[in-house]
Enzyme design. Structure first.
Site, PDB file in Angstrom:
ATOM      1  N   HIS A  62     -37.119  11.243 -36.980  1.00 39.50           N
ATOM      2  CA  HIS A  62     -36.657   9.977 -37.591  1.00 39.50           C
ATOM      3  C   HIS A  62     -36.058  10.200 -38.991  1.00 39.50           C
ATOM      4  CE1 HIS A  62     -36.378   5.820 -38.765  1.00 39.50           C
ATOM      5  NE2 HIS A  62     -37.296   5.982 -39.713  1.00 39.50           N
ATOM      6  N   HIS A  87     -38.519   9.262 -47.065  1.00 39.57           N
ATOM      7  CA  HIS A  87     -38.686   7.814 -47.237  1.00 39.57           C
ATOM      8  C   HIS A  87     -39.995   7.243 -46.693  1.00 39.57           C
ATOM      9  CE1 HIS A  87     -36.981   7.458 -43.124  1.00 39.57           C
ATOM     10  NE2 HIS A  87     -37.528   6.259 -43.104  1.00 39.57           N
ATOM     11  N   GLU A  91     -45.707   6.259 -47.953  1.00 36.72           N
ATOM     12  CA  GLU A  91     -46.382   5.168 -47.243  1.00 36.72           C
ATOM     13  C   GLU A  91     -47.310   5.669 -46.138  1.00 36.72           C
ATOM     14  OE1 GLU A  91     -45.287   0.923 -45.195  1.00 36.72           O
ATOM     15  OE2 GLU A  91     -43.726   2.430 -45.384  1.00 36.72           O
ATOM     16  N   ASP A  92     -46.877   6.713 -45.418  1.00 37.26           N
ATOM     17  CA  ASP A  92     -47.619   7.130 -44.224  1.00 37.26           C
ATOM     18  C   ASP A  92     -48.576   8.305 -44.436  1.00 37.26           C
ATOM     19  OD1 ASP A  92     -46.196   5.200 -42.986  1.00 37.26           O
ATOM     20  OD2 ASP A  92     -44.794   6.523 -41.943  1.00 37.26           O
ATOM     21  N   ASP A 153     -32.128   3.432 -41.946  1.00 41.25           N
ATOM     22  CA  ASP A 153     -33.450   3.440 -41.301  1.00 41.25           C
ATOM     23  C   ASP A 153     -33.484   2.414 -40.160  1.00 41.25           C
ATOM     24  OD1 ASP A 153     -36.311   3.902 -41.070  1.00 41.25           O
ATOM     25  OD2 ASP A 153     -36.602   2.004 -42.133  1.00 41.25           O
ATOM     26  N   ASP A 273      -7.704 -10.888 -27.653  1.00 38.69           N
ATOM     27  CA  ASP A 273      -7.692  -9.802 -28.639  1.00 38.69           C
ATOM     28  C   ASP A 273      -8.892  -8.865 -28.463  1.00 38.69           C
ATOM     29  OD1 ASP A 273      -9.427 -11.769 -29.362  1.00 38.69           O
ATOM     30  OD2 ASP A 273      -8.955 -11.746 -31.498  1.00 38.69           O
TER      31      ASP A 273
END
Length: 743
Positions: A62, A87, A91-92, A153, A273
């Site tokens: 990812h 990134h 957080e993780d 992301d 179009d």
């Protein structure tokens, strides 16, 4: 052994993705950039080594993909690559922001901090979500790369949405169309905006999406042949004039074709179009304008243009920085074709948006009043003014300004200002200064006197007229469109209400004291109830303004409340076992509930939403309402996007168990050329051939055109499709479309 082989394969794939990223970044890497990127990759790979995505892939895929999107599709550089790789680390995992700052510097740490703060934008209730969205936009004032990496992301999450459960797919897709696609549009990222919209359609309306994709593929050889023939004489003439150029056919996105079909109520075949021709000229920046106009002259030498369809965004670029010349011309075969003419620089900015501005900023002085910088400055101004509007109102206002086109107007000194389309004199006044807006009584537009609610047109020259006696009123909110105007007016009204409420409180205290009644919360609450006001502040305000009269306060406070004397209704007892059994059967009846609802797919009571009238077989979701229990909506319901993105936590899975014979109301609109016996043929198919009960039929003919609205009961979506197909085959019927009938 198989497990070891799989791990080896995965490791190979990780290295391949990493090398692909370095190849994409190679043109702009300086000094030891590659070494720092390697360090960020190693840290991310180590931090995420035991983590996997829903698809079962290693998690490191990812961040690598997000970094690749940042480089290839947005045009960002080394700092963004490092931030994209890291990134999710703070957080993780256990790694702290301080460690990131020590290793990679304050710029990277600042971007990652911004990304971490906005990671939960849609995780909570409505106001929390809107407040987080506000925070996310505040990062624009620090570093716009936070938003760009967030978009990368989201794009990768949408590309890999297949592995998510259905209800999560709907929620994530709806958030994307609600805020991320318009944000990409406003930042000028055309390609990303189009892909996000297409992926939204793929997961919310898979049948429609696949049908359009199939038709586009089937027509590709014919389209390519037409483009070759159409562009051949233009290419020869451009070469004769010595231009270096590229000519290509650009197919309209699936989502924009679908939008056009819906808006104009036409079939795929009627969308004229489906593609546009793009001419990209390689020319110096000083020569861009004359070169584009010469190319326009060459195109119109061969093909007749539609004068109403010329769009000049070269002289006046859009607020997101988009520059291009668009014209629609008639081909030799009688088909209208859109032709877009632009320079290589303009094409870069159109595809990669804000990031491409950096590349060219050195060589051209961009007017900060008109470009994206002005838009960001305006957003920042509104956001930093504090919590000026209710959270959800803020998001709605903001979305309005994201999607809206611009109107360009001039000050008396000739300075150019851009405002959203539909902006009024009053919006312009607030744009100049909040104090000017508050005192605005009208304006002179092109030397002619106009009112404060006058809607501005492109090219207007506006001189604002003010008076010290003027002040904002509630009525003003009806005709302003910019977030800044609305926020300023609401702020003023709030302050005015506070002042009036303070006066009202004082008047009430004096009145109670005179009547020897103690001023306390229970007395105040009782009075609020007696005056039937929602809040105590509302009551104080109305007393202060003289709307509520507090004469005879004693009798008002102590009069007998009639509702207090009403006795409670006796509870219904189900003491008869037979009654109880039948009641239980009524609630759990197999034939009554044919929907399976929630994670465990239980049978639960529900009602069908009137806004979209779902029928068995439709793709649906459940929504937990405050007072009406679970309501079932079609995923294509006009309210679906807002419900799924704003209230995702109240959405539950729902699907039809089977197509039992449960009649549901549906509406069909039929148009065609009138002929004798047409009505008879239509009603015969509905009532005789397919055994459908009609609720009502409205048929009218005018100037040989037949129009019919039929409400009928059908068993399922497939029953309805069969009926539509049969009706379309009737001689003289041009189109049959479904609509949502009201009861």
């Amino acid at each position: 052994m198989a497990g070891v082989v799989a791990v080896e394969e995965e490791n190979k794939e990780i290295i391949n993705k990493y090398r692909r990223l370095l190849r994409a970044a190679k043109p702009f890497l300086k000094n030891n950039d590659a070494k720092i990127i390697r360090k960020a990759f190693n840290l991310s790979a180590e931090a995420h080594k035991d983590m996997r995505r829903k698809s079962g892939e290693p998690y490191i895929f990812h961040p690598l993909e997000v970094a690749h999107i940042c480089v290839r599709e947005i045009g960002l550089g080394t700092t963004s690559i490092i931030a994209a790789l890291l990134h999710d680390v703070v957080e993780d995992t256990d790694i702290e922001l301080d460690e990131i700052e020590n290793e990679f510097g304050s710029k990277v740490a600042q971007i990652i901090d911004g990304l971490t703060k906005i990671s939960g934008v849609f995780e909570y209730g409505t106001s929390q979500q809107a407040e987080n969205f506000r925070k996310m936009l505040l990062t624009l004032s620090e570093d716009v790369r936070v938003i760009l990496i967030k978009l990368a992301d989201r794009l990768h999450n949408m590309r890999t949405l297949e592995s998510m459960p259905r209800n999560k797919q709907l929620k994530i897709a709806s958030e994307t169309i609600y805020l991320y696609a318009p944000l990409a549009h406003r930042l000028g990222l055309y390609a990303i905006k189009s892909e996000l919209e297409d992926l939204f359609l793929k997961y919310t309306e898979p049948e429609v999406y696949n049908e359009i994709v199939t038709k586009l593929k089937a027509e590709k050889p014919i389209r390519d042949r037409f483009i070759r023939r159409f562009t051949h004489p233009i290419k020869l003439e451009l070469e004769k004039h010595g231009y270096e150029f590229e000519v290509k056919g650009r197919t309209k996105s699936v989502h924009s074709i679908w939008t056009k079909m819906n808006k104009q109520n036409i079939s795929f075949e009627e969308v004229y179009d489906v593609f546009a021709i793009r001419i990209i000229l390689d020319t110096d920046q000083e020569q861009e304008k004359p070169a584009c106009w010469q190319a326009y002259s060459i195109v119109t030498d061969f093909y007749k243009p539609n004068p109403d369809r010329l769009r000049d965004w070269i002289s006046t670029p859009k607020a997101n920085g988009y520059e291009s010349l668009h014209t629609t011309v008639m081909s030799k075969g009688g088909q209208w074709v859109e032709v877009q003419i632009r320079s290589r620089r303009m094409d870069d900015i159109a595809e990669k948006g804000y990031a491409a501005h950096w590349k060219y900023k050195e060589s051209k002085n961009i007017n900060p009043e008109v470009g994206l910088e002005a838009w960001i400055a305006r957003v920042r101004e509104v956001l930093e003014a504090g919590d000026t509007t209710q959270a959800i109102e803020f998001v709605d206002d903001f979305r309005y300004n994201l999607f809206n086109k611009e109107v360009f107007v001039f000050t008396p000194k000739g300075d150019l200002k851009s405002l959203p389309n539909g902006a009024t004199t009053l919006d312009f006044a607030f744009e100049i200064h909040t104090e000017v807006g508050k005192k605005c009584i009208g304006a002179k537009i092109n030397q002619k006197l106009v009112s404060i609610d006058h809607v501005l047109k492109n090219g207007d020259q506006v001189e604002i007229l003010t008076s010290n006696k003027q002040k904002p009123s509630e009525d003003w909110l009806r005709f302003v469109v910019t977030s800044k105007s609305k926020a300023s007016i609401k702020d003023f009204l709030k302050e005015e209400k506070k002042a009036a409420a303070a006066d009202g409180k004082e008047i009430l205290q004096r009145k109670l004291k005179r009547n020897k009644i103690e001023f306390n919360s229970s007395v105040v609450d009782k009075l609020r109830d007696r005056f039937n006001e929602r809040t105590v502040l509302d009551m104080y305000y109305k007393i202060g303004k003289g709307i509520i009269d507090v004469k005879g306060i004693k009798s008002i406070l102590y009069k007998k409340d009639e509702t207090e004397q009403v006795t409670q209704k006796p509870k219904v007892k189900l003491d008869d076992p037979k009654k109880f059994a039948s009641e239980l059967k009524r609630v759990t009846d197999e034939d009554r509930d044919i929907l399976l609802i929630g994670e465990d797919m239980d049978k639960v009571d529900y009602t069908l939403a009137k806004c979209c009238n779902p029928i068995p077989g439709d793709d649906v979701f459940g929504f937990i309402t405050v007072s009406d229990g679970i309501k079932i909506h079609r995923t294509s319901c006009p309210n679906a996007v807002e419900l799924l993105s704003n209230y995702g936590y109240r959405v539950i899975k729902a699907k039809w168990k089977s197509q039992k014979e449960t009649a549901a109301l549906a509406g069909l609109q039929i148009t065609g050329t009138d002929r004798i016996g047409l009505v008879n043929d239509v009603t015969k198919i509905i009532s005789s051939e397919l055994q459908v009960n009609m609720r009502s039929v409205q048929i009218g003919t005018e100037k040989g055109i037949f129009n019919g609205n039929i409400k009928l009961y059908v068993d399922s979506k497939f029953h309805l499709k069969n009926l539509i197909d049969k009706l379309r085959s009737v001689d003289g019927v041009e189109s049959v479309t479904r609509y949502n009938p009201k009861e």
